[in-house]
Scaffold this motif. Structure first.
Motif, PDB file in Angstrom:
ATOM      1  N   THR A 169      96.109  40.123  21.521  1.00 28.66           N
ATOM      2  CA  THR A 169      96.314  41.441  22.126  1.00 28.66           C
ATOM      3  C   THR A 169      95.364  42.461  21.527  1.00 28.66           C
ATOM      4  N   VAL A 170      95.156  42.382  20.199  1.00 32.96           N
ATOM      5  CA  VAL A 170      94.202  43.282  19.547  1.00 32.96           C
ATOM      6  C   VAL A 170      92.797  43.044  20.097  1.00 32.96           C
ATOM      7  N   HIS A 171      92.441  41.771  20.290  1.00 34.65           N
ATOM      8  CA  HIS A 171      91.125  41.436  20.820  1.00 34.65           C
ATOM      9  C   HIS A 171      90.927  42.037  22.213  1.00 34.65           C
ATOM     10  N   GLU A 172      91.939  41.949  23.042  1.00 41.65           N
ATOM     11  CA  GLU A 172      91.866  42.568  24.366  1.00 41.65           C
ATOM     12  C   GLU A 172      91.656  44.077  24.255  1.00 41.65           C
ATOM     13  N   ALA A 173      92.418  44.706  23.378  1.00 42.73           N
ATOM     14  CA  ALA A 173      92.296  46.154  23.215  1.00 42.73           C
ATOM     15  C   ALA A 173      90.897  46.540  22.735  1.00 42.73           C
ATOM     16  N   ILE A 174      90.355  45.780  21.807  1.00 43.73           N
ATOM     17  CA  ILE A 174      89.003  46.040  21.308  1.00 43.73           C
ATOM     18  C   ILE A 174      88.005  45.995  22.460  1.00 43.73           C
ATOM     19  N   ASN A 175      88.150  45.009  23.347  1.00 40.14           N
ATOM     20  CA  ASN A 175      87.214  44.882  24.468  1.00 40.14           C
ATOM     21  C   ASN A 175      87.403  45.982  25.497  1.00 40.14           C
ATOM     22  N   GLY A 176      88.582  46.584  25.536  1.00 40.96           N
ATOM     23  CA  GLY A 176      88.785  47.721  26.412  1.00 40.96           C
ATOM     24  C   GLY A 176      88.264  49.021  25.831  1.00 40.96           C
ATOM     25  N   LEU A 177      88.350  49.155  24.511  1.00 39.26           N
ATOM     26  CA  LEU A 177      87.978  50.410  23.854  1.00 39.26           C
ATOM     27  C   LEU A 177      86.497  50.491  23.496  1.00 39.26           C
ATOM     28  N   ALA A 178      85.901  49.371  23.097  1.00 39.42           N
ATOM     29  CA  ALA A 178      84.530  49.391  22.573  1.00 39.42           C
ATOM     30  C   ALA A 178      83.510  50.004  23.521  1.00 39.42           C
ATOM     31  N   PRO A 179      83.594  49.762  24.843  1.00 38.69           N
ATOM     32  CA  PRO A 179      82.559  50.330  25.725  1.00 38.69           C
ATOM     33  C   PRO A 179      82.752  51.803  26.064  1.00 38.69           C
ATOM     34  N   LEU A 180      83.874  52.401  25.715  1.00 38.74           N
ATOM     35  CA  LEU A 180      84.163  53.781  26.114  1.00 38.74           C
ATOM     36  C   LEU A 180      83.203  54.769  25.439  1.00 38.74           C
ATOM     37  N   ASP A 181      82.856  55.807  26.157  1.00 42.26           N
ATOM     38  CA  ASP A 181      82.007  56.848  25.583  1.00 42.26           C
ATOM     39  C   ASP A 181      82.774  57.642  24.526  1.00 42.26           C
ATOM     40  N   THR A 182      84.045  57.928  24.806  1.00 41.97           N
ATOM     41  CA  THR A 182      84.904  58.627  23.853  1.00 41.97           C
ATOM     42  C   THR A 182      86.039  57.684  23.486  1.00 41.97           C
ATOM     43  N   ARG A 183      85.990  57.177  22.259  1.00 42.61           N
ATOM     44  CA  ARG A 183      86.963  56.173  21.844  1.00 42.61           C
ATOM     45  C   ARG A 183      88.083  56.801  21.024  1.00 42.61           C
ATOM     46  N   PRO A 184      89.327  56.513  21.379  1.00 41.47           N
ATOM     47  CA  PRO A 184      90.448  56.965  20.545  1.00 41.47           C
ATOM     48  C   PRO A 184      90.529  56.122  19.286  1.00 41.47           C
ATOM     49  N   GLY A 185      91.373  56.532  18.357  1.00 42.15           N
ATOM     50  CA  GLY A 185      91.638  55.706  17.191  1.00 42.15           C
ATOM     51  C   GLY A 185      92.475  54.496  17.587  1.00 42.15           C
ATOM     52  N   LEU A 186      92.522  53.514  16.695  1.00 41.96           N
ATOM     53  CA  LEU A 186      93.285  52.291  16.927  1.00 41.96           C
ATOM     54  C   LEU A 186      94.272  52.099  15.786  1.00 41.96           C
ATOM     55  N   ALA A 187      95.492  51.733  16.142  1.00 46.38           N
ATOM     56  CA  ALA A 187      96.503  51.397  15.141  1.00 46.38           C
ATOM     57  C   ALA A 187      97.151  50.077  15.549  1.00 46.38           C
ATOM     58  N   ILE A 188      97.599  49.303  14.566  1.00 46.46           N
ATOM     59  CA  ILE A 188      98.115  47.965  14.844  1.00 46.46           C
ATOM     60  C   ILE A 188      99.522  47.812  14.279  1.00 46.46           C
ATOM     61  N   LEU A 189     100.407  47.300  15.117  1.00 48.23           N
ATOM     62  CA  LEU A 189     101.728  46.849  14.692  1.00 48.23           C
ATOM     63  C   LEU A 189     101.697  45.327  14.772  1.00 48.23           C
ATOM     64  N   PRO A 190     101.455  44.633  13.661  1.00 49.16           N
ATOM     65  CA  PRO A 190     101.209  43.185  13.697  1.00 49.16           C
ATOM     66  C   PRO A 190     102.453  42.408  14.128  1.00 49.16           C
ATOM     67  N   ALA A 191     102.344  41.679  15.241  1.00 52.29           N
ATOM     68  CA  ALA A 191     103.486  40.924  15.749  1.00 52.29           C
ATOM     69  C   ALA A 191     103.064  39.536  16.208  1.00 52.29           C
ATOM     70  N   GLY A 192     101.995  39.010  15.600  1.00 54.00           N
ATOM     71  CA  GLY A 192     101.502  37.694  15.978  1.00 54.00           C
ATOM     72  C   GLY A 192     101.728  36.662  14.897  1.00 54.00           C
ATOM     73  N   THR A 193     101.081  35.508  15.064  1.00 55.96           N
ATOM     74  CA  THR A 193     101.230  34.414  14.103  1.00 55.96           C
ATOM     75  C   THR A 193     100.376  34.633  12.861  1.00 55.96           C
ATOM     76  N   CYS A 194      99.099  34.975  13.078  1.00 61.78           N
ATOM     77  CA  CYS A 194      98.179  35.111  11.943  1.00 61.78           C
ATOM     78  C   CYS A 194      97.866  36.557  11.587  1.00 61.78           C
ATOM     79  N   ASN A 195      97.694  37.410  12.588  1.00 65.55           N
ATOM     80  CA  ASN A 195      97.402  38.833  12.354  1.00 65.55           C
ATOM     81  C   ASN A 195      96.183  39.018  11.448  1.00 65.55           C
ATOM     82  N   ASP A 196      95.103  38.308  11.774  1.00 70.25           N
ATOM     83  CA  ASP A 196      93.949  38.288  10.876  1.00 70.25           C
ATOM     84  C   ASP A 196      93.256  39.642  10.752  1.00 70.25           C
ATOM     85  N   PHE A 197      93.118  40.368  11.861  1.00 67.89           N
ATOM     86  CA  PHE A 197      92.457  41.669  11.784  1.00 67.89           C
ATOM     87  C   PHE A 197      93.270  42.625  10.929  1.00 67.89           C
ATOM     88  N   ALA A 198      94.586  42.605  11.093  1.00 67.73           N
ATOM     89  CA  ALA A 198      95.454  43.456  10.276  1.00 67.73           C
ATOM     90  C   ALA A 198      95.357  43.071   8.802  1.00 67.73           C
TER      91      ALA A 198
END
Length: 303
Positions: free
Chosen positions: A69-98
């Motif tokens: 889910t984080v990966h999907e969000a990154i791909n949605g946010l990265a191309p934006l001209d004005t990017r909001p901040g990102l926060a994570i509520l880890p709810a997966g198996t590995c949560n490697d980025f967190a």
């Protein structure tokens, strides 16, 4: 503090599970964020779509989910001209980025971090020919291990399933020919794994390498020349920093901000858990491209 944010959560989880998780976190977030909009995913790609469509309308995107889910969000946010901040509520198996960002894995603590005492840190993202990633790009052994994970086992055993899968594929992985072009040099060789790392954690295991930093504008490129249980032990059980010397190890390391990768034939590529077939890719770091909420008592996200 943020005035307007959206919370994306996984609608494929059971209704009771989703309600339980939201009851633990949403009130904490809403107490400090006046306008909090909830978006529920129903199918793959929804999180990316929400971020592309509404990311520029909010100050913060909160992702409740695992690395996919984080990966999907990154791909949605990265191309934006004005990017909001990102926060994570880890709810997966590995949560490697967190894990790489020292974000609490406890959902309530992660929500409190966002609402009360977190700070924004700018971190690197990485652009490929078609996608973005925050943690790693890999082919060979790592992709074979990831592909062979049984989803039922993953849910039951969590991170253990990754190691079990890796053990099974170690003795089965064939070598492949590759070419790397970066910083005016060309490297051609055979390998069982190529790994481009921006984050420190894969499969809930931290790579003990001090040179991996998430805001330095550099990628760590690991070329694994031969497989074996020694390699698995070296990577997954090292307790202190590892300095892999060239010609004295099964791993050769390079550092670069951009690299062109060419494989002798199409291989499975693992992009933060997203799989596709490819024989070439151009990989480029985007230095400090997005702000992420991390613990305030961490002076440096890489310490």
């Amino acid at each position: 503090m943020f005035q307007k944010a959206m919370l994306i959560y996984n609608g494929n989880a059971g209704q009771r599970d989703a309600e339980k998780i939201l009851s633990q976190t949403a009130p904490i977030l809403a107490s400090k964020i006046p306008k909090l909009f909830l978006y529920q995913t129903q199918k793959p790609g929804d999180a990316e779509h929400f971020c592309r469509q509404h990311g520029e309308e909010v100050e913060l995107v909160i992702v409740m989910g695992g690395d996919g889910t984080v990966h999907e969000a990154i791909n949605g946010l990265a191309p934006l001209d004005t990017r909001p901040g990102l926060a994570i509520l880890p709810a997966g198996t590995c949560n490697d980025f967190a894990r790489s960002l020292n974000i609490p894995l406890n959902l309530k603590q992660a929500a409190e971090l966002i609402a009360f005492n977190g700070v924004e840190r700018e971190v690197d993202l990485v652009e490929t020919d078609d996608r973005y990633f925050s943690n790693f790009w890999g082919t060979g052994l790592i992709a074979a291990a990831s592909e062979s994970i049984d989803e039922a086992s993953k849910g039951m055993f969590g991170r253990l399933s990754y190691y079990m899968s890796a053990l099974r594929t170690l003795s089965e992985q064939d070598t492949f020919r590759f070419k790397l072009e970066f910083d005016g040099r060309t490297v051609e060789d055979d390998a069982v794994m190529l790994l481009f790392m921006n984050g420190r954690s894969i499969g809930a295991t931290e790579f003990p390498m001090d040179s991996i930093q998430m805001d330095d504008g550099l990628l760590n490129v690991l070329v694994v020349k031969e497989a074996g249980f020694t390699l698995l032990k070296e990577i997954f059980t090292a307790k202190t920093s590892v300095d892999w010397e060239e010609n004295e190890s099964t791993i050769t390391q390079y550092m670069t901000s951009a690299c062109k990768v060419t494989l002798d034939e199409a291989q499975t590529i693992d992009l933060d858990g997203e799989h596709y077939k490819g024989a070439h890719d151009t990989i480029r770091i985007l230095k400090q491209h997005i702000s992420v909420m991390v613990p305030s008592d961490v002076a440096d996200i890489n310490e």
